[in-house]
Design a protein around this motif. Structure first.
Motif, short mmCIF file in Angstrom:
data_model
loop_
_atom_site.label_atom_id
_atom_site.label_comp_id
_atom_site.label_asym_id
_atom_site.label_seq_id
_atom_site.Cartn_x
_atom_site.Cartn_y
_atom_site.Cartn_z
N ASP A 324 0.85 -1.20 0.00
CA ASP A 324 0.00 0.00 0.00
C ASP A 324 0.88 1.24 0.00
O ASP A 324 1.20 1.80 1.06
N GLY A 325 1.32 1.64 -1.18
CA GLY A 325 2.06 2.88 -1.31
C GLY A 325 3.56 2.72 -1.25
O GLY A 325 4.11 1.68 -0.86
N ILE A 326 4.26 3.79 -1.62
CA ILE A 326 5.71 3.76 -1.76
C ILE A 326 6.41 3.55 -0.42
O ILE A 326 7.44 2.87 -0.35
N GLN A 327 5.88 4.11 0.66
CA GLN A 327 6.57 3.96 1.94
C GLN A 327 6.59 2.51 2.40
O GLN A 327 7.60 2.03 2.93
N GLN A 328 5.50 1.81 2.18
CA GLN A 328 5.47 0.40 2.54
C GLN A 328 6.46 -0.40 1.68
O GLN A 328 7.11 -1.34 2.17
N ALA A 329 6.58 -0.02 0.40
CA ALA A 329 7.56 -0.68 -0.47
C ALA A 329 8.98 -0.44 0.04
O ALA A 329 9.80 -1.36 0.11
N ILE A 330 9.30 0.81 0.38
CA ILE A 330 10.63 1.15 0.88
C ILE A 330 10.92 0.40 2.18
O ILE A 330 12.02 -0.15 2.37
N VAL A 359 15.87 4.29 0.04
CA VAL A 359 16.25 2.89 -0.11
C VAL A 359 17.75 2.75 0.13
O VAL A 359 18.57 3.43 -0.51
N ASP A 360 18.12 1.86 1.06
CA ASP A 360 19.52 1.72 1.48
C ASP A 360 20.18 0.59 0.70
O ASP A 360 20.37 -0.52 1.20
#
Length: 417
Positions: A324-330, A359-360
């Motif tokens: 659900d969204g970019i933050q969850q992907a990151i 993203v690390d």
């Protein structure tokens, strides 16, 4: 192989490294050209011996993936030569002034790039590592000790002897390039004890090999553990581009470290993209393992378990998760990823920047296949691996990454007050 033999090799490499440190750029580039010429002269011998080692590998029950990594054909040989020529064309990584100033007392101070010294390369199966490693080390003024797998010992020996002859003909010391010529683990164990002479070890192979090397030596090790690579398809991802990038990232070569292992699909586009992705991966023989939401959209897909998110398959298997969204992907990538290569597909510059910043990973790909992370596409020519460490280097390890620096101060009788 006795301790004395390995110690002699290490001592010879240390002595050679002293000469290499001040060899001119033109001499090192000439050596690389002569190495390529010498390799060309033994091409047929290499292909013949390699074919024999492939037969033995199959007779010994080695997997087809191992056999593929072991194989040299004309195309592979040409690729090996091209990498040597490419690395010769790169800017000189040595004697660059990294920073400097003249202080108030007129003392001139600067920091310049210099070689690390002696590099030990311990690797499995891939004979192209032999030429890549030698090329990168010679370009960066380092002596190299090669220890390839026993399954390619004869191939590696012929390649190394040709390169030694080429380097010597250009004026480099005889022991600038060396190879340990005996099979078995004893020599590797002795090599790990040579911290007096070897500056850095670079293992290339499976996680088990790298772990054994790192835990068995006091020599600094540049490590590359897992390549658990992710691609996040953002809500605004162009469907055609998203499918093409996902398929290329996974299918172009499934057994390599920058191949896609986990696909993250935004919940806003999952219903549209997942059926297209399923069809494309099915055409390429890829097994999908999906989260609960993925299973609802793709009935019959294999359920993913917790272990899947931690796994580098190196096989035709791909885990799929809806987020659900970019933050969850990151957050997923930073938790489960290995810091190797992770990418995003998006039309939004702000999302691309957020992904890049948060993203690390050693390589972050924006609308590009994960398979593009590496020495060739980054313009490095040959590399000796991809580091998932942060010290001393990170990402593809080319000539620049095999340097350190020294401080130099020019005075005119300056004294400390």
């Amino acid at each position: 192989m006795t301790t004395n033999t390995v110690q002699t090799i290490a001592q010879q490499s240390r002595a050679a490294s002293r000469h290499l440190a001040y060899a001119s750029e033109s001499t090192r580039n000439l050596a690389l050209a002569k190495m390529a010429e010498a390799l060309e002269s033994v091409r047929q011998q290499v292909l013949d011996v390699n074919a024999q080692e492939i037969v033995k590998a199959r007779d010994d029950g080695q997997s087809e993936a191992m056999v593929k990594r072991l194989t040299i054909d004309d195309k592979t040989f040409n690729y090996m030569l091209s990498r040597l020529k490419k690395v010769a064309q790169l800017p000189d990584p040595l004697n660059r002034i990294l920073t400097g100033h003249t202080n108030s007392a007129r003392l001139r101070v600067y920091k310049k790039s210099v070689p690390l010294g002696v590099i030990g390369i311990i690797y499995e199966s891939r004979p192209n590592v032999t030429t890549d490693a030698a090329g990168v080390c010679i370009k960066s003024g380092n002596a190299v000790i090669l220890r390839g797998g026993s399954e390619a010992l004869q191939t590696n020996t012929i390649l190394t002897d040709a390169m030694i002859a080429g380097a010597v003909s250009a004026g480099l010391p005889e022991h600038a390039i060396q190879i340990i010529r005996t099979p078995g683990h004893e020599a590797v164990g002795e090599l790990l004890k040579m911290d007096e002479y070897i500056d850095v070890l670079i293992p290339r192979g499976g996680k088990g090999l790298i772990k054994r090397i790192a835990e068995g030596t006091r020599i600094p090790v540049i490590k590359h553990y897992d390549g658990i690579c992710h691609l996040y398809l953002a809500a605004d991802a162009d469907p055609e581009q998203a499918v093409a990038l996902a398929v290329n990232s996974k299918c172009q070569s499934v057994q390599v470290c920058n191949a896609l292992e986990t696909l993250l699909v935004d919940s806003a586009c999952a219903a549209q993209l997942l059926p297209l992705l399923q069809a494309a991966f099915a055409e390429n023989g890829i097994e999908l393992r999906g989260c609960e939401q993925t299973q609802k959209l793709l009935p019959g897909v294999t359920p993913a378990i917790e272990e899947d998110w931690h796994t580098e398959y190196l096989a035709p298997i791909l885990s799929v998760k809806i987020v659900d969204g970019i933050q969850q992907a990151i957050d997923h990538i930073n938790h489960y990823g290995s810091g190797h290569t992770d990418g995003i597909v998006t039309q939004s510059l702000s999302m691309a920047r957020q992904f890049e910043e948060q993203v690390d990973s050693a390589s972050v790909m924006i609308n590009a296949s994960t398979r593009l992370s590496g020495g060739g596409d980054y313009g490095l020519g040959s590399v000796v691996g991809i580091s998932t460490d942060k010290l001393h280097v990170r990402g593809p390890v080319g000539p620049d990454e095999l340097t350190t620096y020294k401080w130099v101060a020019y005075g005119d009788g300056h004294l400390r007050g």
